[in-house]
Motif scaffolding. Structure first.
Motif, PDB file in Angstrom:
ATOM      1  N   ASN A  61       0.931  -1.171  -0.266  1.00  0.00           N
ATOM      2  CA  ASN A  61      -0.006   0.371  -0.189  1.00  0.00           C
ATOM      3  C   ASN A  61       1.227   1.383   0.182  1.00  0.00           C
ATOM      4  O   ASN A  61       0.182   2.042  -0.447  1.00  0.00           O
TER       5      ASN A  61
ATOM      6  N   LYS B 142      -0.564   4.248  -1.815  1.00  0.00           N
ATOM      7  CA  LYS B 142      -2.131   4.647  -0.887  1.00  0.00           C
ATOM      8  C   LYS B 142      -1.925   5.720   0.286  1.00  0.00           C
ATOM      9  O   LYS B 142      -1.374   6.333   0.525  1.00  0.00           O
TER      10      LYS B 142
ATOM     11  N   ARG C 158       1.077  10.429   1.514  1.00  0.00           N
ATOM     12  CA  ARG C 158       1.034   9.011   1.188  1.00  0.00           C
ATOM     13  C   ARG C 158       2.110   9.514   2.303  1.00  0.00           C
ATOM     14  O   ARG C 158       2.333  10.169   3.173  1.00  0.00           O
TER      15      ARG C 158
END
Length: 303
Positions: A211, A216, A245
Motif C-alpha cells: 500500500n 496509498k 502518502r
C-alpha cells in the motif's frame, strides 16, 4: 528523536533480537533432530528466518536514514518500507514450506506409517522459545513505537509469530509424546496450524508495505485532521485537494488553501508557514508539506 539516536536505538534492539535468534535457532535445530520433532525443526526454520530478517532490517534502516540527496528529493524512507515487504515475503516462504512439510508427514501418519515420538528435549526447546520470543517481541515493539519504524515493528511481529508457533509446537509435541503412538500425527498437524499463523502475519505485512509503495493515501480520519489543522489558521478557508502518502516513518502532505485575494504574497506566506509549523508539530519535523495558495473566489454578480 534525532536520526542518529533513532538509528542507534534500532540497531541495539535488532542486535538483542539477533542474539536470541542465534541461540534459539541452534538449540531448536539440535532439539528437533535429536527429539525427532518435525514441528520443532519447522520452528527452527522460523527462527532462522528471524535471524535473516534482523540483518535485512539493520541494512535497510541504515540506507533509509541517509539524508536527502540530488537523486532522492523525498529522502530514502522507502527503504524501510521495502524491508517490511521483504520480511513479509520471507515469512510467506517460511509459512508455505512449514505447511508443505507438515502436510506430507500428516498424510504419512494417516496412511498408517508409525511416526517417531518427539523427545523431551524438543518439548523443553519449545517452552524456552515461547518465553524468549515473547520477551523479544515486547522490547522490540516498544522500540518500534518509540522510533516510528515500520521495519522494526515488522520484525517485532516476526518475534511474536515465532512465540505463537512455539505455543502450538509445545501442544503438538506434548500430545504426540503423552497420548500414544496413534497421536504422534499431532506433531506435523501442529506444524500445519503454525504455518497459518505465519502466513496471516506475512499477508498483513505484505499488504501494508505494498500500500505504501503504491502510494496509498493516509486514512480519511488523518486527512480530516490535516484539513482541520489547516482550517484553524486565521483567514484561511476552503482547504481542498488534500493528497497524502507515507514515506517510511514520515508522511507527505499536499493541499490547496484559499486566502483573501487582496493579501500580499508575504502575508499569505506567513499563514502557510503557521500551517506547516502546526502540521509538523503534530506529524513530525520530517513531514513533507506542499501548500498551494489560491484567492477566495469572488461572488458571482449574476447569481
Amino acid at each position: 528523536m534525532d536520526e542518529i539516536t533513532r538509528t542507534k536505538d534500532i540497531y541495539k534492539v535488532t542486535l538483542r533480537g539477533s542474539v536470541i535468534n542465534v541461540l534459539l535457532m541452534t538449540f531448536k535445530f539440535i532439539a528437533g533432530i535429536l527429539g525427532n520433532s518435525a514441528a520443532m525443526v519447522a520452528d527452527a526454520v522460523h527462527s532462522l528466518s528471524d535471524l535473516i530478517t534482523d540483518v535485512i532490517v539493520m541494512l535497510f534502516v541504515h540506507w533509509g536514514n541517509k539524508p536527502k540527496d540530488a537523486d532522492h528529493d523525498y529522502g530514502h524512507g522507502k527503504y524501510e518500507t521495502l524491508a517490511t515487504a521483504i520480511v513479509g515475503l520471507m515469512l510467506l516462504a517460511v509459512g508455505v514450506m512449514v505447511c508443505y512439510n507438515g502436510v506430507l508427514e500428516t498424510i504419512q501418519g494417516i496412511r498408517g506409517q508409525i511416526l517417531e515420538s518427539p523427545g523431551y528435549i524438543a518439548l523443553f526447546a519449545a517452552i524456552v522459545s515461547i518465553i524468549l520470543k515473547e520477551w523479544a517481541y515486547r522490547f522490540t515493539i516498544a522500540k518500534a513505537r518509540k522510533t516510528g519504524s515500520q521495519a522494526v515493528a515488522a520484525n517485532a511481529w516476526h518475534h511474536r509469530t515465532d512465540a505463537l508457533s512455539s505455543i502450538g509446537t509445545t501442544i503438538g509435541i506434548a500430545g504426540a509424546m503423552f497420548l500414544g503412538a496413534k497421536w504422534r500425527v499431532l506433531d506435523p498437524i501442529t506444524a500445519i496450524i503454525v504455518s497459518f499463523f505465519i502466513l496471516r502475519v506475512a499477508y498483513q505485512l505484505i499488504v501494508a508495505s505494498m500500500n505504501e509503495l503504491l502510494e496509498k493515501s493516509l486514512s480519511d480520519d488523518v486527512e480530516a485532521e490535516i484539513a482541520s489543522i489547516a482550517a484553524e489558521e486565521e483567514e484561511v478557508s476552503d482547504v481542498h485537494h488534500i493528497m497524502t502518502r507515507r514515506i517510511g516513518k514520515d508522511i507527505a502532505i499536499e493541499m490547496h488553501v484559499r486566502v483573501p485575494g487582496e493579501q500580499t504574497v508575504s502575508v499569505a506566506h506567513e499563514h502557510v508557514c503557521h500551517i506547516e509549523d502546526r502540521l509538523r508539530e503534530r506529524f513530525g519535523l520530517s513531514t513533507h508539506i506542499g501548500i498551494h495558495v489560491e484567492p477566495v473566489k469572488a461572488p458571482n454578480p449574476n447569481s
